[in-house]
Enzyme design. Structure first.
Site, PDB file in Angstrom:
ATOM      1  N   ARG A 126       3.529  -2.831  -0.899  1.00 29.99           N
ATOM      2  CA  ARG A 126       3.919  -2.970  -2.296  1.00 29.99           C
ATOM      3  C   ARG A 126       4.426  -1.623  -2.806  1.00 29.99           C
ATOM      4  O   ARG A 126       4.193  -0.589  -2.169  1.00 29.99           O
ATOM      5  CB  ARG A 126       2.765  -3.475  -3.159  1.00 29.99           C
ATOM      6  CG  ARG A 126       1.611  -2.497  -3.319  1.00 29.99           C
ATOM      7  CD  ARG A 126       0.550  -3.049  -4.264  1.00 29.99           C
ATOM      8  NE  ARG A 126      -0.411  -2.024  -4.637  1.00 29.99           N
ATOM      9  CZ  ARG A 126      -1.385  -2.197  -5.536  1.00 29.99           C
ATOM     10  NH1 ARG A 126      -1.511  -3.349  -6.145  1.00 29.99           N
ATOM     11  NH2 ARG A 126      -2.217  -1.214  -5.823  1.00 29.99           N
ATOM     12  N   CYS A 130      11.863   3.815  -5.097  1.00 32.42           N
ATOM     13  CA  CYS A 130      12.012   5.174  -5.609  1.00 32.42           C
ATOM     14  C   CYS A 130      12.009   5.145  -7.129  1.00 32.42           C
ATOM     15  O   CYS A 130      12.814   4.425  -7.734  1.00 32.42           O
ATOM     16  CB  CYS A 130      13.316   5.763  -5.079  1.00 32.42           C
ATOM     17  SG  CYS A 130      13.870   7.242  -5.947  1.00 32.42           S
ATOM     18  N   GLU A 165      -0.130  -0.516 -12.123  1.00 30.36           N
ATOM     19  CA  GLU A 165      -0.612   0.711 -11.479  1.00 30.36           C
ATOM     20  C   GLU A 165       0.557   1.592 -11.044  1.00 30.36           C
ATOM     21  O   GLU A 165       0.687   1.973  -9.875  1.00 30.36           O
ATOM     22  CB  GLU A 165      -1.520   0.387 -10.298  1.00 30.36           C
ATOM     23  CG  GLU A 165      -2.831  -0.266 -10.703  1.00 30.36           C
ATOM     24  CD  GLU A 165      -3.790  -0.483  -9.548  1.00 30.36           C
ATOM     25  OE1 GLU A 165      -4.998  -0.598  -9.793  1.00 30.36           O
ATOM     26  OE2 GLU A 165      -3.326  -0.543  -8.375  1.00 30.36           O
ATOM     27  N   CYS A 173       8.873  10.765  -4.721  1.00 27.69           N
ATOM     28  CA  CYS A 173       9.945  10.453  -3.770  1.00 27.69           C
ATOM     29  C   CYS A 173      10.799  11.693  -3.608  1.00 27.69           C
ATOM     30  O   CYS A 173      11.122  12.366  -4.596  1.00 27.69           O
ATOM     31  CB  CYS A 173      10.780   9.266  -4.265  1.00 27.69           C
ATOM     32  SG  CYS A 173      12.162   8.848  -3.165  1.00 27.69           S
ATOM     33  N   CYS A 175      13.898  11.763  -1.957  1.00 31.61           N
ATOM     34  CA  CYS A 175      15.258  11.416  -1.548  1.00 31.61           C
ATOM     35  C   CYS A 175      16.280  12.222  -2.348  1.00 31.61           C
ATOM     36  O   CYS A 175      15.943  12.930  -3.304  1.00 31.61           O
ATOM     37  CB  CYS A 175      15.501   9.918  -1.702  1.00 31.61           C
ATOM     38  SG  CYS A 175      15.645   9.354  -3.418  1.00 31.61           S
ATOM     39  N   GLU A 322      -8.894  -3.623 -14.806  1.00 31.92           N
ATOM     40  CA  GLU A 322      -9.350  -4.074 -13.495  1.00 31.92           C
ATOM     41  C   GLU A 322     -10.628  -3.354 -13.108  1.00 31.92           C
ATOM     42  O   GLU A 322     -10.745  -2.149 -13.318  1.00 31.92           O
ATOM     43  CB  GLU A 322      -8.312  -3.783 -12.403  1.00 31.92           C
ATOM     44  CG  GLU A 322      -7.054  -4.607 -12.422  1.00 31.92           C
ATOM     45  CD  GLU A 322      -6.169  -4.288 -11.215  1.00 31.92           C
ATOM     46  OE1 GLU A 322      -6.689  -3.790 -10.189  1.00 31.92           O
ATOM     47  OE2 GLU A 322      -4.949  -4.531 -11.298  1.00 31.92           O
ATOM     48  N   GLU A 370      -5.307  -7.976   0.622  1.00 35.16           N
ATOM     49  CA  GLU A 370      -6.507  -7.863  -0.208  1.00 35.16           C
ATOM     50  C   GLU A 370      -7.419  -9.084  -0.072  1.00 35.16           C
ATOM     51  O   GLU A 370      -8.211  -9.369  -0.965  1.00 35.16           O
ATOM     52  CB  GLU A 370      -6.105  -7.646  -1.671  1.00 35.16           C
ATOM     53  CG  GLU A 370      -5.391  -6.326  -1.878  1.00 35.16           C
ATOM     54  CD  GLU A 370      -4.958  -6.092  -3.318  1.00 35.16           C
ATOM     55  OE1 GLU A 370      -5.287  -5.024  -3.865  1.00 35.16           O
ATOM     56  OE2 GLU A 370      -4.294  -6.970  -3.885  1.00 35.16           O
ATOM     57  N   LYS A 371      -7.356  -9.766   1.047  1.00 34.81           N
ATOM     58  CA  LYS A 371      -8.130 -11.008   1.181  1.00 34.81           C
ATOM     59  C   LYS A 371      -9.637 -10.768   1.195  1.00 34.81           C
ATOM     60  O   LYS A 371     -10.410 -11.684   0.907  1.00 34.81           O
ATOM     61  CB  LYS A 371      -7.696 -11.789   2.415  1.00 34.81           C
ATOM     62  CG  LYS A 371      -7.852 -11.084   3.755  1.00 34.81           C
ATOM     63  CD  LYS A 371      -7.323 -11.969   4.885  1.00 34.81           C
ATOM     64  CE  LYS A 371      -7.356 -11.256   6.228  1.00 34.81           C
ATOM     65  NZ  LYS A 371      -6.358 -10.159   6.301  1.00 34.81           N
ATOM     66  N   PHE A 372     -10.057  -9.552   1.534  1.00 31.06           N
ATOM     67  CA  PHE A 372     -11.499  -9.268   1.513  1.00 31.06           C
ATOM     68  C   PHE A 372     -11.913  -8.453   0.289  1.00 31.06           C
ATOM     69  O   PHE A 372     -12.988  -7.868   0.261  1.00 31.06           O
ATOM     70  CB  PHE A 372     -11.925  -8.571   2.803  1.00 31.06           C
ATOM     71  CG  PHE A 372     -11.846  -9.479   4.001  1.00 31.06           C
ATOM     72  CD1 PHE A 372     -12.596 -10.652   4.054  1.00 31.06           C
ATOM     73  CD2 PHE A 372     -11.002  -9.187   5.064  1.00 31.06           C
ATOM     74  CE1 PHE A 372     -12.515 -11.498   5.138  1.00 31.06           C
ATOM     75  CE2 PHE A 372     -10.920 -10.023   6.158  1.00 31.06           C
ATOM     76  CZ  PHE A 372     -11.671 -11.182   6.198  1.00 31.06           C
ATOM     77  N   HIS A 373     -11.044  -8.415  -0.717  1.00 30.49           N
ATOM     78  CA  HIS A 373     -11.406  -7.833  -2.006  1.00 30.49           C
ATOM     79  C   HIS A 373     -12.151  -8.886  -2.803  1.00 30.49           C
ATOM     80  O   HIS A 373     -11.731 -10.039  -2.894  1.00 30.49           O
ATOM     81  CB  HIS A 373     -10.127  -7.406  -2.744  1.00 30.49           C
ATOM     82  CG  HIS A 373     -10.354  -6.512  -3.916  1.00 30.49           C
ATOM     83  ND1 HIS A 373     -11.028  -6.919  -5.051  1.00 30.49           N
ATOM     84  CD2 HIS A 373      -9.985  -5.221  -4.143  1.00 30.49           C
ATOM     85  CE1 HIS A 373     -11.063  -5.921  -5.923  1.00 30.49           C
ATOM     86  NE2 HIS A 373     -10.440  -4.880  -5.399  1.00 30.49           N
TER      87      HIS A 373
END
Length: 678
Positions: A126, A130, A165, A173, A175, A322, A370-373
């Site tokens: 995710r 830039c 976030e 960045c 570049c 959150e 994030e399946k185990f969050h």
């Protein structure tokens, strides 16, 4: 949900809309695109059961609502927003721009970020974009335009949530596009190349520039890069992401009168954005925070970050956007919360000014990174201890709803600076073992253990009304900001300044004539040389305590020694000093005191400053007072008991979580109580 009230009275330095609520909200992040629509109705019914009243949607919705360039499909988002509204649940609507869809990368790979070593970071996670990319900005704002136009006056929307976030993964960045943006930022800041050369000290190592196009971002070098260049790049990067937030917010505000925010990350592991500079541009400060079990004292860090978030909000109520019901998914060992811990950590935020307690996420994902969050609805479903704790939390928040809108004000301020953090943790400092935030947290832990409430403020903030100010490790400080602390003491205040403070100015230029530079006259000391200690080494002090990490060859000018070193490289020299400065007193701590000694010192200074500890507060017991100045000073005392045994606090009033009158407040082990005082 009680509808938010938009205050349209402009405040100096603030945007014109402000969020308020007459309850403490329970909320969550919801990702319905991960689930079959048949699940949505079950989810909403469970949200109502738990008391959820604010739901963030479309945070990661870009590929769902714009599956192909310029083709928008809002059918699923329409259905979810309408379903939530029909059930009386407010929406915190995301602009959806935080993670671009694969088609954008395929068509425009130039939006991908480049690291300091010149390598590109690719899609698959995710935030692979830039911050300076004009292509990304154009496509993101086109999406925001569509979302804001469609939902700008939808009755479900209670808050706008820009991106997500910002800078969590792409704060910097390197570049060529970012390089050009960096040069424009520098030219606006300095005006001329000669002024840049002076600020960066480019006479060192033959780095003098003659034209703007010679200036680059601080890419990976074969030796130590120019520290002032790195510092300015950090400032630029924070400003660049703020610029992106402001661009999205401007589009939203053309179509909606609902408050706009984004979720900050005020945590020990996120230092890339200067949130004190960001705060004037959000209508309400919102923060994401997760217990970090890589730290020695995660609970103290949580309290510090909550106090810091309130400081960033200027003392006004804020939102916890959150946190987690239990384990996260991104630490080396993802520790699950113990029974009662979710309630304690949630109410620790509320005690320190949060008027909403929201979670990532509603339903635990079946796939993805994030399946185990943890989530409010775990993989095991609702016949679980975790779900029962969620119901308990919802009931508790409803029972304390009257505290919403109240504030926290303490007699002690702690000065904290992102710029000082950036500069102090640069390369080639006297000791790589001395980390800025460690020293700030150590000072905060000592204040907390002494039972003292703390307001966290930036350098230069007004100190009127405070009795005591703590300045830990403020390596970089501007002259004007140092003068604020000097005047505070001269006018009768009490200050404690930690080592390696006042050393450099805003350009990371050492103040000559002896350390601690900007604070020499205030403290009445002169440090000739630093003597940092080796890893694991300690030194003895003449009050029977020990210290570590750092010592200094110090002599007093007008100060008096309070504690001296008895051994080590500077045996016989002062470790703690006290100086009368005008009508007040300034203390200097020239080493890293052990926790017990640091606690005793701040308690001693607080007593001399006339600061009274909060009733019952101390090691393992957090006590915070929220006050409603608009209601005759009505106040509430939050007592969070982290100890394994019950505690009693000699205060009387109405205890809200149990709805009973008490003459002495008893708080069971691991529990939280909220007392309306009087």
């Amino acid at each position: 949900m009680s509808a938010n009230r938009a205050d349209t009275t402009a405040r100096p330095g603030r945007s014109p809309l402000a969020w308020s609520t007459d309850e403490v909200l329970l909320g969550c992040d919801y990702n319905p695109e991960q689930w079959d629509p048949a699940v949505w109705h079950e989810d909403v019914a469970l949200m109502r059961e738990a008391g959820v009243s604010l739901v963030a949607v479309n945070v990661f919705g870009w590929s769902d609502v714009e599956p192909r360039p310029g083709t928008y499909d809002f059918s699923r988002l329409d259905a979810v927003v309408d379903l939530l509204h029909e059930n009386g649940i407010g929406v915190n609507l995301g602009t959806g721009t935080s993670s671009p869809p694969p088609w954008l990368y395929a068509a425009h790979p130039e939006v991908l970020p480049v690291m300091a070593d010149g390598t590109t970071r690719w899609p698959g996670g995710r935030q692979a974009w830039c911050p300076s990319s004009p292509v990304f900005r154009e496509r993101a704002l086109a999406l925001v335009e569509q979302v804001a136009r469609r939902y700008g006056d939808h009755p479900a929307v209670r808050l706008w949530h820009v991106s997500n976030e910002l800078g969590c993964h792409n704060a910097h960045c390197w570049c060529d596009v970012s390089g050009a943006a960096f040069r424009r930022w520098l030219e606006e800041r300095y005006g001329t190349v000669d002024a840049l050369n002076r600020a960066w000290g480019t006479s060192f190592w033959s780095q003098r520039y003659t034209a703007w196009d010679e200036v680059l971002p601080p890419r990976l070098t074969v030796s130590t890069p120019n520290p002032s260049q790195v510092l300015d790049f950090r400032r630029f990067s924070s400003d660049e992401l703020l610029g992106h937030y402001r661009a999205e917010a401007e589009v939203v505000r053309r179509h909606s009168a609902i408050p706009v925010t984004t979720n900050f990350m005020v945590t020990a592991h996120q230092r890339d954005m200067d949130y004190f500079a960001w705060a004037p541009h959000v209508d309400v400060v919102a923060n994401d925070h997760y217990l970090d079990h890589r730290l020695a004292d995660p609970v103290a860090e949580l309290a510090f970050c909550a106090d810091t978030t309130r400081g960033i909000a200027g003392g006004r109520p804020w939102l916890l956007m959150e946190h987690s019901t239990s384990a996260v998914n991104w630490q080396p060992v993802n520790v699950a919360k113990l029974p009662g811990e979710m309630l304690r950590t949630s109410l620790t935020h509320v005690a320190r000014g949060a008027d909403a307690v929201c979670f990532f996420q509603w339903r635990a994902s079946a796939q993805g990174a994030e399946k185990f969050h943890s989530a409010l609805v775990p993989h095991a479903g609702t016949d679980t201890a975790l779900w029962r704790e969620v119901l308990e939390l919802g009931a508790t928040l409803r029972s304390i709803g009257e505290v919403a809108g109240s504030t926290v004000r303490n007699d002690v301020a702690l000065v904290h600076s992102y710029e000082a953090w950036w500069a102090a943790d640069g390369e080639n400092q006297p000791s790589a073992e001395v980390r800025h935030l460690d020293q700030v947290l150590d000072a905060y832990r000592a204040l907390r253990a002494a039972g003292l409430g703390v307001d966290v403020v930036p350098p230069g903030a007004p100190l009127d009304g405070y009795r005591m100010v703590v300045v830990p490790h403020l390596y970089l400080v501007r002259d004007d900001d140092a003068a604020v602390i000097d005047r505070f003491v001269a006018d009768g205040g009490h200050a404690v300044v930690g080592f390696f403070s006042g050393v450099v100015d805003e350009d990371d230029r050492v103040r000559l004539g002896g350390y601690p530079g900007a604070f020499r006259d205030l403290l009445g000391v002169l440090v000739e040389e630093f003597h940092p200690l080796q890893v694991g080494a300690t030194v003895g002090l003449d009050d029977g305590s020990t210290a570590r990490l750092w010592t200094e060859r110090l002599r007093t000018t007008t100060a008096e020694p309070v504690v001296r070193h008895v051994d080590g490289p500077v045996a016989g020299t002062p470790a703690v000093t006290r100086n009368q400065h005008g009508a007040g007193t300034a203390w200097y701590v020239a080493t890293a005191l052990e926790h017990k000694a640091a606690t005793a010192l701040v308690a001693r200074v607080a007593e001399s400053a006339g600061v009274t500890p909060l009733p019952g507060a101390g090691e393992g017991v957090e006590v915070v007072r929220r006050v409603d100045p608009a209601d005759g000073g009505r106040s509430w005392l939050f007592v969070v008991n982290h100890r394994p045994e019950d505690v009693e606090v000699a205060v009387a009033g109405h205890e809200l979580t149990r709805d009973e009158r008490v003459e002495t407040l008893r708080v069971p082990a691991g529990a939280v109580r909220v007392l309306r005082e009087g």
